[in-house]
Design a protein around this motif. Sequence first.
Motif, PDB file in Angstrom:
ATOM      1  N   MET A   1       5.343  11.997   9.175  1.00  0.00           N
ATOM      2  CA  MET A   1       5.955  12.062   7.853  1.00  0.00           C
ATOM      3  C   MET A   1       7.261  12.860   7.910  1.00  0.00           C
ATOM      4  N   GLN A   2       8.224  12.411   7.093  1.00  0.00           N
ATOM      5  CA  GLN A   2       9.539  13.044   7.092  1.00  0.00           C
ATOM      6  C   GLN A   2      10.031  13.271   5.672  1.00  0.00           C
ATOM      7  N   ASN A   3      10.917  14.242   5.545  1.00  0.00           N
ATOM      8  CA  ASN A   3      11.671  14.468   4.304  1.00  0.00           C
ATOM      9  C   ASN A   3      10.779  14.668   3.071  1.00  0.00           C
TER      10      ASN A   3
ATOM     11  N   VAL B   1       0.793  -1.238   0.000  1.00  0.00           N
ATOM     12  CA  VAL B   1       0.000   0.000   0.000  1.00  0.00           C
ATOM     13  C   VAL B   1       0.820   1.282   0.000  1.00  0.00           C
ATOM     14  N   VAL B   2       2.022   1.293   0.575  1.00  0.00           N
ATOM     15  CA  VAL B   2       2.848   2.507   0.606  1.00  0.00           C
ATOM     16  C   VAL B   2       4.022   2.266  -0.334  1.00  0.00           C
ATOM     17  N   PHE B   3       3.771   2.444  -1.619  1.00  0.00           N
ATOM     18  CA  PHE B   3       4.735   2.046  -2.630  1.00  0.00           C
ATOM     19  C   PHE B   3       5.941   2.981  -2.640  1.00  0.00           C
ATOM     20  N   PRO B   4       7.152   2.435  -2.603  1.00  0.00           N
ATOM     21  CA  PRO B   4       8.353   3.277  -2.493  1.00  0.00           C
ATOM     22  C   PRO B   4       8.764   3.941  -3.791  1.00  0.00           C
ATOM     23  N   ASN B   5       8.173   3.540  -4.919  1.00  0.00           N
ATOM     24  CA  ASN B   5       8.536   4.144  -6.191  1.00  0.00           C
ATOM     25  C   ASN B   5       7.422   3.913  -7.209  1.00  0.00           C
ATOM     26  N   ARG B   6       7.576   4.541  -8.332  1.00  0.00           N
ATOM     27  CA  ARG B   6       6.561   4.492  -9.392  1.00  0.00           C
ATOM     28  C   ARG B   6       6.361   3.074  -9.918  1.00  0.00           C
TER      29      ARG B   6
ATOM     30  N   HIS C   1       9.985   7.843  12.623  1.00  0.00           N
ATOM     31  CA  HIS C   1      11.258   7.665  11.914  1.00  0.00           C
ATOM     32  C   HIS C   1      11.354   6.324  11.179  1.00  0.00           C
ATOM     33  N   HIS C   2      10.262   5.563  11.129  1.00  0.00           N
ATOM     34  CA  HIS C   2      10.282   4.339  10.345  1.00  0.00           C
ATOM     35  C   HIS C   2      10.368   4.710   8.851  1.00  0.00           C
ATOM     36  N   PRO C   3      11.054   3.889   8.027  1.00  0.00           N
ATOM     37  CA  PRO C   3      11.205   4.220   6.601  1.00  0.00           C
ATOM     38  C   PRO C   3       9.893   4.408   5.852  1.00  0.00           C
ATOM     39  N   VAL C   4       8.785   3.841   6.350  1.00  0.00           N
ATOM     40  CA  VAL C   4       7.520   3.969   5.634  1.00  0.00           C
ATOM     41  C   VAL C   4       7.044   5.422   5.581  1.00  0.00           C
ATOM     42  N   TYR C   5       7.578   6.277   6.464  1.00  0.00           N
ATOM     43  CA  TYR C   5       7.185   7.684   6.481  1.00  0.00           C
ATOM     44  C   TYR C   5       8.070   8.559   5.580  1.00  0.00           C
ATOM     45  N   GLN C   6       9.005   7.940   4.844  1.00  0.00           N
ATOM     46  CA  GLN C   6       9.934   8.700   4.005  1.00  0.00           C
ATOM     47  C   GLN C   6       9.362   8.924   2.605  1.00  0.00           C
ATOM     48  N   TRP C   7       9.581  10.092   2.079  1.00  0.00           N
ATOM     49  CA  TRP C   7       9.120  10.448   0.736  1.00  0.00           C
ATOM     50  C   TRP C   7       9.820   9.567  -0.306  1.00  0.00           C
ATOM     51  N   PRO C   8       9.106   9.095  -1.341  1.00  0.00           N
ATOM     52  CA  PRO C   8       9.738   8.272  -2.385  1.00  0.00           C
ATOM     53  C   PRO C   8      10.853   9.039  -3.103  1.00  0.00           C
ATOM     54  N   GLU C   9      11.953   8.367  -3.359  1.00  0.00           N
ATOM     55  CA  GLU C   9      13.112   9.025  -3.950  1.00  0.00           C
ATOM     56  C   GLU C   9      12.868   9.466  -5.389  1.00  0.00           C
ATOM     57  N   ASP C  10      11.957   8.801  -6.092  1.00  0.00           N
ATOM     58  CA  ASP C  10      11.754   9.138  -7.510  1.00  0.00           C
ATOM     59  C   ASP C  10      10.562  10.059  -7.741  1.00  0.00           C
ATOM     60  N   LEU C  11      10.009  10.655  -6.680  1.00  0.00           N
ATOM     61  CA  LEU C  11       8.854  11.549  -6.813  1.00  0.00           C
ATOM     62  C   LEU C  11       9.274  12.976  -6.507  1.00  0.00           C
ATOM     63  N   LEU C  12       8.913  13.901  -7.394  1.00  0.00           N
ATOM     64  CA  LEU C  12       9.247  15.313  -7.200  1.00  0.00           C
ATOM     65  C   LEU C  12       8.755  15.782  -5.838  1.00  0.00           C
ATOM     66  N   LYS C  13       9.640  16.440  -5.116  1.00  0.00           N
ATOM     67  CA  LYS C  13       9.368  16.803  -3.725  1.00  0.00           C
ATOM     68  C   LYS C  13       8.948  18.277  -3.627  1.00  0.00           C
TER      69      LYS C  13
END
Length: 427
Positions: free
Chosen positions: A395-397, A189-194, A334-346
């Motif tokens: 949520m972070q970053n 459900v919380v997909f890390p990338n496209r 601070h769990h990684p699931v709250y981190q913004w996807p690296e390939d999505l414009l921030k």
Amino acid sequence: MAPPRCFALELPDCTLAHFTLGADVSSYTDAPSARPDPGLAALLGPPGRSYSLCVPVALDASCGARVQAARLHQRLLHQLRRGPFQRCQLHRLLCYCPGSLAGGAQHGFLLRDPSDGPDTRCALLKLLGTCQEAPCPHLGEFEADPQGQLWQRLWALQDGGQLQVGRARVVPTAEPLLHPVVPDLPNSVVFPNREAARAVLEACTPFITEARAVLNLVDQCPRQVQKGKFQVIAIEGLDATGKTTVTQSVSDELQAALLKSPPACIGQWRKIFDDEPTIIRRAFYSLGNYIVASEIAKESTKSPVIVDRYWHSTATYAIATEVSGGLQHLPPAHHPVYQWPEDLLKPDLVLLLTVNPEERAQRLEGRGLEKTREEAELEANSVFRQKVEVSYRRMQNPGCLLVDASPSRGEVLQTVLRLIRTHCNGF
């Protein structure tokens, strides 16, 4: 030897009771720790009778298998709310392998028949007989022996009849450090990338015509987009926090482009995907964010951009929906699931509009707008609403800056503009 499968049952007070199944009574002592806790015994033991169903999915299941399992789970849920099962109580049940970093939690149900109707088991087995998917769920039936120990009988359909395929003792087990679904959130459900979200909708194309249309639009978007020289501000908030009014007012005040997620080009299919299981619904919204990112990249070369909801909404609702139990079971800060996807414009700034529950309820009265399943859940379930709110705050970053949206529209607008000018250069 493979570790035993464990179960997490959501109790009425939103705590989770964890138990496993032992091969036979000789494997355990009569120590008090081996006896079910009162909450578990109340749901599994007499009076009444309880049944379990878990939809099988392998640890290394393909995306297509996960989608298939989710659709079977949803179909069973709809059936268990009808006909002979209406007198029964439904509780969320998870089957999981403790210590597994790969996730693989199986979603299911505990069906509690307070009257211990003689036909409930037959009706459940008949329901399973309609399942064309393989492997088909087994039916667990709970009972207590004269000493008060709980047991589970496992039933299956064979040659048109009922066959008992196992019997095991219910044994309490320790609660894991993380909720059983947390390791699996990036796959479900919380997909890390496209690409992770895209794979889900690709698996849906045989039975959801609109999935291909969404994918075609996504594939027209560049994989790597860059923000222009102007600032991008995302504004988040639950329904009735004034988000729509604030985003429009801020856009007018700053002469900024106003975008919305999901974007208009796929908004026409929102109702279709809202009726699908969480994994499909969240993939749709996740891909909508990537389409919006492409629009942000274009618009931010010409003017500031205000975005009405973005990735944070997609992630928070997904986490709150998927993680059963109360606030204490959410992934920790601070769990990684709250981190913004690296390939999505921030975005440069994310603002979260908040109002207290009483004020929000008053604003909702008389709006008469059609609600999504999750928006309806926000109103009916205070625990779900709190899980969404806490997830937003974790949520972070980037994280979210909180804005009290209780004052007048003018005051809220001035607060938002002040925060934008303080945190973003060029205003």
